[in-house]
Structures are given as structure tokens and as C-alpha cells.
Motif scaffolding. Structure first.
Motif, short mmCIF file in Angstrom:
data_model
loop_
_atom_site.label_atom_id
_atom_site.label_comp_id
_atom_site.label_asym_id
_atom_site.label_seq_id
_atom_site.Cartn_x
_atom_site.Cartn_y
_atom_site.Cartn_z
N ALA A 561 -48.23 13.75 8.88
CA ALA A 561 -48.19 13.90 10.32
C ALA A 561 -48.15 12.54 11.01
O ALA A 561 -48.55 11.52 10.45
CB ALA A 561 -49.41 14.69 10.79
N GLU A 562 -47.65 12.55 12.25
CA GLU A 562 -47.70 11.34 13.06
C GLU A 562 -49.15 10.91 13.22
O GLU A 562 -50.03 11.72 13.47
CB GLU A 562 -47.08 11.61 14.44
CG GLU A 562 -45.59 11.87 14.42
CD GLU A 562 -44.80 10.61 14.12
OE1 GLU A 562 -45.35 9.50 14.30
OE2 GLU A 562 -43.63 10.73 13.69
N GLY A 563 -49.39 9.62 13.09
CA GLY A 563 -50.75 9.11 13.25
C GLY A 563 -51.62 9.28 12.03
O GLY A 563 -52.81 8.94 12.07
N SER A 564 -51.08 9.82 10.94
CA SER A 564 -51.87 10.03 9.73
C SER A 564 -52.28 8.69 9.12
O SER A 564 -51.52 7.71 9.13
CB SER A 564 -51.07 10.83 8.71
OG SER A 564 -51.69 10.79 7.43
N GLY A 565 -53.48 8.64 8.57
CA GLY A 565 -53.93 7.46 7.86
C GLY A 565 -53.15 7.21 6.58
O GLY A 565 -53.27 6.14 5.99
N LEU A 566 -52.36 8.19 6.16
CA LEU A 566 -51.57 8.04 4.94
C LEU A 566 -50.23 7.37 5.19
O LEU A 566 -49.53 6.99 4.25
CB LEU A 566 -51.33 9.41 4.29
CG LEU A 566 -52.60 10.18 3.88
CD1 LEU A 566 -52.23 11.57 3.40
CD2 LEU A 566 -53.36 9.42 2.81
N ARG A 567 -49.85 7.23 6.48
CA ARG A 567 -48.58 6.58 6.79
C ARG A 567 -48.63 5.11 6.36
O ARG A 567 -49.63 4.43 6.56
CB ARG A 567 -48.27 6.67 8.28
CG ARG A 567 -47.65 8.00 8.66
CD ARG A 567 -47.13 7.97 10.09
NE ARG A 567 -46.42 9.20 10.38
CZ ARG A 567 -45.13 9.39 10.14
NH1 ARG A 567 -44.42 8.43 9.61
NH2 ARG A 567 -44.56 10.53 10.43
N GLY A 568 -47.58 4.66 5.78
CA GLY A 568 -47.53 3.27 5.33
C GLY A 568 -47.97 3.08 3.90
O GLY A 568 -47.76 2.00 3.33
#
Length: 848
Positions: A561-568
Motif C-alpha cells: 500500500a501507499e505509505g507502507s513501511g515495506l516500500r523501498g
């Protein structure tokens, strides 16, 4: 002191003599009793002899849910005037309230299965009651099958009762060896039905047994909570008494509760499997104020909510589904069955006449499924397959089940069990599998606990596995490491249950650490440890960032999801995911960041290095690839690819791009057309030269050129016409007649050698100047097939087309002659072309 007044008011009492007789005679019975008749409370007490009407027996009652098990035990203890844990107790995962004098023990079906695996005889137990069997939970179906085996093979004296308010009584009776069906007729009060559909139709959720969908509200119209809240307000205004409202899940309950937050003088309670014990207890006791109880299907059966006169039914339920193609298990919103709708409506008539507001139309009601989908048909079967293997029946073919497990689901389950070392190549349970079966966890989580504890420590392994064993509150987020810290800080009911489960699992994890001779967890950061546990539980869901999404090693793509801590994160381990309706990719609900080292460690069984040669971008691509499942880790050019791999790639190219990759001279194309003509009209032994047929016989006509080729340019040098010559019927001698039967050219009356066009194998074409055909009375033919003659003007333009030259001379020539002789006066136009001299020349040249 026994509350006989309350017991005497329960209608099921009238059925007790018939039930006793059935058990005395057959040892099994099917009890069908409407809601509120006392089947869950009075029957076990009577069978245990606690009411003085039967010999003293030990009775185990299996309920599908923890909340129902606790509530049933507390209600029975209240009826006896005792505390829970005296004559009546209960056991659910992580909690046991049982004393030395306990004669009735209420357990969840999962707990019952664990006991059966430890002690198949169920020593000391006289009667087992499977309550609410109509719900067709997988654990309940499995427990019934195991109990029937116990009764048939080990303990013929063990008595079995299948009890429900609405069920397939005949099916259960057959399953239990022709058990008598005992019906109790309740004194339920009349329930009025009010149809309250939304003004605009809602998008239809999956039907029972439909395709996998999303959890957290899959298939739920965003407008539904507002509509249900408006119906609740209407019910409060129109009717007296408390309101029980059925919603599919926790998310919808929270949204409707928010919409009802401004109600004055009304207490809004939220009841579901994760609700705090205090809230569950409050629901089961009369309130001082008017109440609105928002509940999932846990309130359909086994729980009596006092004071309810009104039911508001959303008409939806959550059922488990498994998507084998993506390797995802999820909860899907479906239409509630008619049986469930009756159960829900019955809650309004337990104590007095009531009313049910159904949030769908009467026309829709007729299309509802009769019963809920049996979990065995639609759910993940991994835990079931392990139970069956431990029971000694890996295929589950000998188990007494109402519905056999689907072959695809069992195959997928056995694959998972083999991957975690729970079964051997023959499907038999291993020593490790037996340990996993006793953990009370899904085999995946059991594997993660045992294998991770020596690496990350018993405490951390237990914490993460406990977090994965029950869906965490949505506010904990989708980052597993952050969710773990939230659980540690949490003071909610979920956190309390989580801590209790951690304590239970810590002992098992500690044994695993000691077995490996160490303390575990040294030097591994907490976030890495969390990711390793998740990756060990779901190795095929380890995923690498790839172009804005993540590619799992299973081949499924997932998005965060947008803003997820898993992004990146370059790599993640996906613990929970679903498939959004209409979405291209899976959606990550819970996952942990990992690195490539953890990914390799957890999914090492999927690590391969191999030569890959295929057709891509218009040529042969040869490379050496290291893969973790579907994820490419490293790629190097391959200089010495094996001839067989190269040949296969070239064949792939020919199939994808066609035989135009070969060198087709005009002559070669004509040869193929001539062969197609002979095949069409004469059949065998003339070869089929369609693309499919040529692909099927590549070895016959394209070798050895194909084996010597290494790339596209080599294919372009192969003479297709010469190669096709190998398909001619040389063995039969017919090849020598090729030019006779399908000549490339024929001699026309003028002496010219004119080419035949075979592009249409049905009817070849001869295009020739009209004057050159003078004197020929019949149309020319090849292989017995008349040619379609295109008669041309002196300028070479079409003048007439005929397949019957004699008819043309007789009927069509005159009109053509009248049109052309004025345009071409220098050419001969005889009155009788059938007897005239053919010519290639003008009249002047003829005169000379």
C-alpha cells in the motif's frame, strides 16, 4: 443449586428420552434442535448424569469457536449453580479451566483433534457431542471422521452425537452408520421478516463456493455499512428490545459502530472472535440500557444474547478460500446461506416474538445457497492433510467425510508438507511431521517456529509465530516488525491473547534451541529475525522489488500500500496477502523486510542454477541463470550452449514466428502449394504441409540443417524448398509422379508453357490469353481436378473466368468477343473459337 426452572423451560428436554434410546440402541445419534431449545446446554448435562436422569458419564462437547466454548461452559455452570471448572469446564487454545470433578468439558474442535492424535481411544470419555455441525468447519468434519474410526476400530462403546439447529441430517445419519435422527421442536416465538434492501443494488459478493476474493471487506459495497446503520436506526425507532446486527467481519463492525456513535441512551457492543472477554461477557448478560450488538457469525449459534427482539442481517458472511494458482489463502465475503439466515433470524425469537430486518430483497433470497460451503471444498487443506497423515490415511480416502477433499487441494497440501519435512515421498508422516501436528499451529508456522528458534532465539521465534497465528488488528500496520512492537506495547484483547500464545510457544521453541545445542539469535538484528521467521513460514512468498511491485519466488506479483513501511525494501517476506477483486497483482497485508541472504536461506530449496536457452527478441538467447524460484538472482552469457537446447530454442522460434524464418525462394513456395493441392485432392501418400503438420515432422524434413543451426541467421540460409523435397513419398514411388500430377506449368493449345497458380489448393488457376486457348474444347485438368481458367485480353487483363471451357465457348464467348474486338482489332476473333487455330500473335503476323 441447580436452576430447574430454567432447565425445565428448555424445549429439548422433551427429546431427551428419544436421544437416550438412540444412544443406548445405536451408540450414535443426530440431534436437530432449533436455536434456543437447549441442545448446547441441557443435553450435555443430561448425558453426563448431572441432572440425576442418567448414569454418571464424562462428556466432551466440541464447539467451532473459542467464544462459543467459553459461553457454553459458563452457561451450563450457571444452570448447575456452580463455578466454571467444577462439574463443567472448558479448554481452548492457551486456556484450560477444568477441575478434578469436571464431567462436562467444552472444547474447540481444534483442541479435540489434538487430543485424538495424542490418545486415539479418548480414554475416560464416554460421549462426544459435535455441536453446530451444520457450519461444516474443516476441524469439525475431520473430528467426526476420526471419532467414527475410533468407534469402529477401538471403542465401540464411545457414543457420538452430531447436533445442530439446521443441518443435512440424513447425510450425518449415513456418516454415523445409520444413526437415528432425533428432532426437538422448539417453542421459538414468531419472527416477522422485513425486507430492507438498499435503494441501489450492491455489487454481488462471491457466491458460496465462488472464487477467492479479498479479506478485510472483500466484495463489500462501500455503501453497505451506511445502509446497515440506517436499518439499525430504523429498527430502534420501530421496535422495542435489543438489536443484534450481523456483519461479515471486524472491519464492517467497526465502521457501523462509528456510524452509530451518536445514539443516545443506547449501548453499542462489538462482538467477534477477537473481542475482549469482558465485552463477550457483557453481551451474554442483560444490560441496563438498550443495546445494539454488532456481531460476526459467531453469534449465529451457541450464544444466547438476552434481550434481543430485533435482528438486522446484512446477508453476508466470511468464508476461507485458497487460490492455488497464487499460493494465497484468504477470507472471502459471500452471500450467507439460507440456513445461516434462518439461524440469525431465530435469535430474534428466543425470548419473545421478534422481527428480522433483512438487508436484501425477497427476490434475492430465493437465490441464496441452502447451506454454507463446506470448508473442505474451498479452504487450505495443509493442516487437514497433516492430520490425515498422522492418522495413518495420507490420502484421506478411508475417512468418513460428508464431502471428499478435492484432489487439487490435497496435492497442493502434500507439496507444502513435503517442503517442510512433515511427510516422506510416499506421503507418510515423518517424526518431524508428528511434532508439527502436536503444536496446534498451521504446519507452515510450526516449521518456522522449530527452524527459526535456533537461529533467532526461542523468545523471538515464539513472538513472531504467535503474531502470525491470529490476524492482528489492522491498526498494527502491514510491517511485521512494527506490528510486533505494537503487540508488545498493546493493552488490547489481541495483545493479551498474543502474550498468552507466546508463553505457550516459548516452551516448544526452547526445546528446539536446546536440541541444536545453543541459545540462538546471536548477532541477528530484530527486524532481520522477524523477517527470517516469516520467510521460513512462507518461503515461496519471499519477494524481490521489481519495477514498482514485488515478484514472489512463486511467480506471483504483489503490491504494498501507499505509505507502507515495506516500500523501498529490496526484498520482503509476505506473510499475509490477498487478491483484490479486479486487481492485477496480489496485495500485501502483512510482511517483513529481508535481505537477499535471508531470502536464500529461507527459500534455499528453490535455489537453482541452470543453462537457459530460449527464443527471445527474435533470436536464440543463451545464458546461465541463478534463480530463486521465479526470481532471477544472476545472469551470465552462455557461450557453449548444448546443441539440444539450441535446437529446442530454434524450434520455439519457428513455432512463434513461423516458417518465414527459412529461405523461401519463389520456387520453394510453389512446391509447398503444389504439395498442399495433392494432399487436398488425393490424400495419402502426399504429405500434409500445413504449419502444424510441418512442426510435427521437423525431424523428417528439416534435419540435418536444423541441428547445425545456432541462430536466426542460420535458419535464413536453409533452403525450404529443398528441405520440403524430403517429404515427397519416395518410399511408395509416387514421388516420381509429382510433376505429372501437379505440374508447375502446362502446355496450352498455342504451344506456350503457362504456370499454374496453386495458391488455392481447392481449385488451381490457369491465367492465359484467350486466343491461346482457341481449339481446346474441354477445360484442362491436373490430378483429375479441372483448372479454373482466367481468360485474359490481349493486354493481359481478365476478360472471363470459367471452369467449363466448352460452356464458355458456347454461351459466354460471344459477349466477350463483341466487347474486345473493337478494342483489339489487330487480334483474331473467330466466330467459332472451339475450332479456330490458337495463336500468340496478332492478325497481321498471322498473315505474314
Amino acid at each position: 443449586m441447580i436452576r430447574y426452572d430454567a432447565l425445565d423451560a428448555l424445549p429439548v428436554r422433551a427429546a431427551l428420552p428419544a436421544l437416550d434410546d438412540a444412544l443406548e440402541t445405536h451408540g450414535t445419534a443426530v440431534l436437530v434442535a432449533p436455536p434456543g431449545t437447549g441442545k448446547t446446554t441441557l443435553v450435555p448435562l443430561a448425558l453426563a448424569g448431572l441432572l440425576g436422569e442418567a448414569p454418571a458419564r464424562r462428556v466432551v462437547v466440541a464447539e467451532p469457536r473459542r467464544i462459543a466454548a467459553r459461553a457454553a461452559a459458563r452457561r451450563m455452570a450457571w444452570l448447575l449453580g456452580e463455578r466454571t471448572g467444577d462439574s463443567v469446564g472448558y479448554t481452548v487454545r492457551g486456556e484450560r479451566v477444568v477441575g478434578r470433578r469436571t464431567r462436562v468439558e467444552v472444547v474447540t474442535t481444534g483442541v479435540l483433534l489434538q487430543r485424538l492424535q495424542r490418545d486415539q481411544e479418548l480414554a475416560g470419555v464416554d460421549v462426544v457431542v459435535l455441536d453446530e455441525c451444520h457450519e461444516r468447519h474443516l476441524d469439525a468434519d475431520t473430528a467426526a471422521a476420526f471419532l467414527w474410526d475410533v468407534r469402529q476400530l477401538l471403542r465401540p462403546g464411545l457414543r457420538l452425537v452430531a447436533a445442530s439447529a439446521t443441518t443435512d441430517a440424513e447425510g450425518w445419519a449415513r456418516l454415523l452408520g445409520g444413526a437415528p435422527v432425533v428432532e426437538a421442536h422448539g417453542a421459538a416465538h414468531e419472527v416477522e421478516v422485513v425486507w430492507a434492501p438498499p435503494r441501489r443494488p450492491s455489487p454481488a459478493p462471491a457466491r458460496a463456493g465462488g472464487a477467492p476474493g479479498r479479506s478485510h471487506g472483500p466484495g463489500v459495497d462501500p455503501a453497505l455499512p451506511a445502509h446497515v446503520a440506517s436499518v439499525v436506526r430504523r429498527a430502534l425507532a420501530e421496535r422495542a428490545g435489543d438489536v443484534l446486527c450481523f456483519l461479515p467481519g471486524v472491519g464492517e463492525i467497526a465502521r457501523v459502530a462509528g456510524l452509530l456513535g451518536d445514539l443516545e441512551g443506547v449501548e453499542v457492543l462489538q462482538v467477534h472472535g477477537r473481542a475482549p472477554a469482558a465485552v463477550q461477557d457483557a453481551v451474554l448478560t442483560p444490560g441496563r440500557r438498550r443495546r445494539v450488538v454488532l456481531a460476526t457469525s459467531v453469534a449465529e449459534s451457541s450464544l444466547t444474547v438476552p434481550g434481543v427482539r430485533v435482528v438486522v442481517d446484512s446477508g453476508l458472511a466470511r468464508e476461507p478460500r485458497v487460490d492455488h494458482a497464487r499460493g494465497l489463502s484468504t477470507l472471502t465475503t459471500v452471500r450467507a446461506s439460507r440456513a445461516a439466515a434462518r439461524q440469525r433470524a431465530g435469535r430474534a425469537g428466543r425470548e419473545a416474538p421478534g422481527v428480522v430486518y433483512r438487508c436484501w430483497s425477497q427476490a434475492e433470497d430465493a437465490r441464496l445457497p441452502r447451506f454454507p460451503s463446506p470448508e473442505i471444498k474451498v479452504a487450505d487443506l495443509t493442516a487437514f492433510a497433516l492430520q490425515a497423515a498422522c492418522w495413518g490415511d495420507p490420502e484421506a480416502s478411508g475417512l468418513a467425510l460428508l464431502d471428499p477433499p478435492p484432489g487439487g487441494g490435497m496435492a497442493a497440501a502434500r507439496s507444502v508438507l513435503a517442503a517442510v519435512g512433515a511427510v516422506d515421498s510416499a506421503g507418510r508422516v515423518t517424526e518431524r511431521g508428528a511434532v508439527l501436528a502436536r503444536l496446534g499451529l498451521h504446519p507452515r508456522l510450526g516449521r518456522a517456529l522449530l527452524d527459526a528458534a535456533p537461529l533467532v532465539g526461542a523468545e523471538r521465534a515464539a513472538e513472531v509465530v504467535a503474531l502470525l497465528s491470529e490476524e492482528a488488528p489492522r491498526e498494527y500496520g502491514d510491517d511485521l516488525a512494527s506490528a510486533l512492537r505494537a503487540a508488545r506495547r498493546g493493552g488490547d484483547a489481541y495483545a493479551a491473547r498474543w502474550r498468552a500464545e507466546v508463553r505457550r510457544l516459548r516452551a516448544v521453541a526452547g526445546e528446539a534451541v536446546r536440541a541444536h545445542g545453543g541459545s540462538g539469535g546471536a548477532g541477528l538484528p530484530e527486524d532481520g529475525a522477524v523477517g527470517l521467521v516469516a520467510a521460513l513460514a512462507f518461503p515461496e512468498r519471499v519477494a524481490r522489488a521489481d519495477g514498482g511491485s514485488f515478484l514472489m519466488v512463486s511467480g506471483t506479483r504483489a503490491e504494498v500500500a501507499e505509505g507502507s513501511g515495506l516500500r523501498g525494501a529490496p526484498w520482503i517476506a509476505v506473510a499475509v496477502a490477498d487478491r483484490p477483486a479486479g486487481g492485477r497483482h496480489a496485495r500485501v497485508r502483512l510482511g517483513a523486510a529481508v535481505d537477499e541472504g535471508i531470502a536464500r536461506r529461507a527459500a534455499g530449496a528453490l535455489l537453482t542454477e541452470r543453462d537457459e536457452v530460449h527464443w527471445g527478441d527474435g533470436d536464440v538467447v543463451a545464458r546461465r541463470v541463478e534463480r530463486l524460484g521465479a526470481v532471477e538472482l544472476a545472469v551470465r552469457p552462455l557461450r557453449d550452449a548444448g546443441p539440444g537446447l539450441v535446437r529446442a530454442a530454434l524450434v520455439e522460434g519457428l513455432r512463434r514466428e513461423g516458417f518465414g524464418l527459412l529461405r523461401w525462394s519463389p520456387q520453394a513456395g510453389v512446391v509447398r502449394q503444389r504439395l498442399a493441392f495433392l494432399r487436398r485432392h488425393l490424400g495419402e501418400p502426399w504429405p500434409d504441409v500445413s504449419d502444424d503438420a510441418l512442426h510435427a515432422r521437423l525431424a523428417e524434413w528439416l534435419e540435418p540443417e536444423l541441428s547445425r543451426a545456432r541462430r536466426r541467421a542460420d535458419l535464413a540460409r536453409i533452403d525450404a524448398g529443398e528441405a520440403l523435397g524430403r517429404l515427397l513419398p519416395w518410399a511408395s514411388g509416387q514421388a516420381a509422379r509429382f510433376d505429372e500430377l501437379a505440374p508447375e506449368r502446362i502446355t496450352v493449345p498455342s504451344g506456350s508453357r503457362v504456370r499454374i497458380d496453386y495458391s488455392d489448393p481447392e481449385r488451381p488457376v490457369l491465367a492465359v490469353k484467350l486466343q491461346e486457348m482457341f481449339g481446346l474444347r474441354e477445360s484442362p485438368a491436373v490430378a483429375g481436378v479441372p483448372l479454373l481458367v482466367h481468360l485474359l485480353s490481349p493486354a493481359g487483363r481478365p476478360a472471363a473466368v470459367t471452369a467449363d471451357l466448352a460452356s464458355f465457348w458456347r454461351d459466354g464467348y460471344r459477349a466477350v468477343r463483341a466487347e474486345l474486338r473493337g478494342r483489339y482489332p489487330k487480334h483474331p476473333w473467330p466466330e467459332d473459337p472451339a475450332s479456330a487455330e490458337p495463336t500468340r500473335h496478332t492478325t497481321a503476323r498471322l498473315g505474314r
